[in-house]
Motif scaffolding. Structure first.
Motif, PDB file in Angstrom:
ATOM      1  N   ILE A 109       0.821  -1.217   0.000  1.00  0.00           N
ATOM      2  CA  ILE A 109       0.000   0.000   0.000  1.00  0.00           C
ATOM      3  C   ILE A 109       0.851   1.261   0.000  1.00  0.00           C
ATOM      4  N   GLY A 110       2.129   1.157   0.348  1.00  0.00           N
ATOM      5  CA  GLY A 110       3.026   2.303   0.343  1.00  0.00           C
ATOM      6  C   GLY A 110       3.102   2.964   1.713  1.00  0.00           C
ATOM      7  N   LEU A 111       4.202   3.678   1.928  1.00  0.00           N
ATOM      8  CA  LEU A 111       4.457   4.290   3.226  1.00  0.00           C
ATOM      9  C   LEU A 111       3.428   5.362   3.571  1.00  0.00           C
ATOM     10  N   ALA A 112       3.086   6.220   2.608  1.00  0.00           N
ATOM     11  CA  ALA A 112       2.116   7.296   2.891  1.00  0.00           C
ATOM     12  C   ALA A 112       0.767   6.724   3.306  1.00  0.00           C
ATOM     13  N   SER A 113       0.295   5.718   2.597  1.00  0.00           N
ATOM     14  CA  SER A 113      -0.994   5.103   2.940  1.00  0.00           C
ATOM     15  C   SER A 113      -0.920   4.385   4.279  1.00  0.00           C
TER      16      SER A 113
END
Length: 127
Positions: A109-113
């Protein structure tokens, strides 16, 4: 102790992979292997929200570490929960593989999410 070898596999399916190999794995059965998804919070910052960092460090210590580790295995026996294999000559063969998936933070999902989800669940980020 055999030196570690590091191989980079270019981006496929949204992630790159780094393979860290200890010893000669060619023709060896039951090579201790860990597939590890990148986790900045757990791996680098020691977050206790997940077990990523502690699992990675345990594998590094037990399998990829120097001869102080307790993973030298003969005849497919277990020691410290790590399974290994012997080479064709029957002598101890120490090897292992770490597959570290880059760009796969939070199971993709990625770091920001991931940070946003933590904030929604708990309020301000707590490691």
């Amino acid at each position: 102790v055999d030196p570690l070898r590091v191989l980079l596999f270019e981006k496929r399916a949204g992630a790159r992979c780094i393979a860290v190999l200890r010893g000669n794995v060619h023709g060896v059965e039951l090579v201790p292997t860990r597939v590890h998804s990148e986790c900045l919070l757990g791996d680098a910052l020691g977050s206790t929200r997940c077990e990523c960092g502690s699992q990675l460090r345990a594998f590094q210590r037990q399998v990829l570490g120097d001869d102080q580790g307790k993973n030298v295995v003969m005849n497919d026996s277990k020691e410290d929960g790590v399974v290994g294999a012997n080479n064709e000559g029957g002598s101890t063969h120490r090897c292992g593989i770490l597959l570290y998936l880059l760009g796969h933070e939070g199971k993709g999902i990625g770091l920001a999410s991931k940070l946003q989800a933590y904030s929604l669940q708990d309020g301000p980020l707590q490691l």
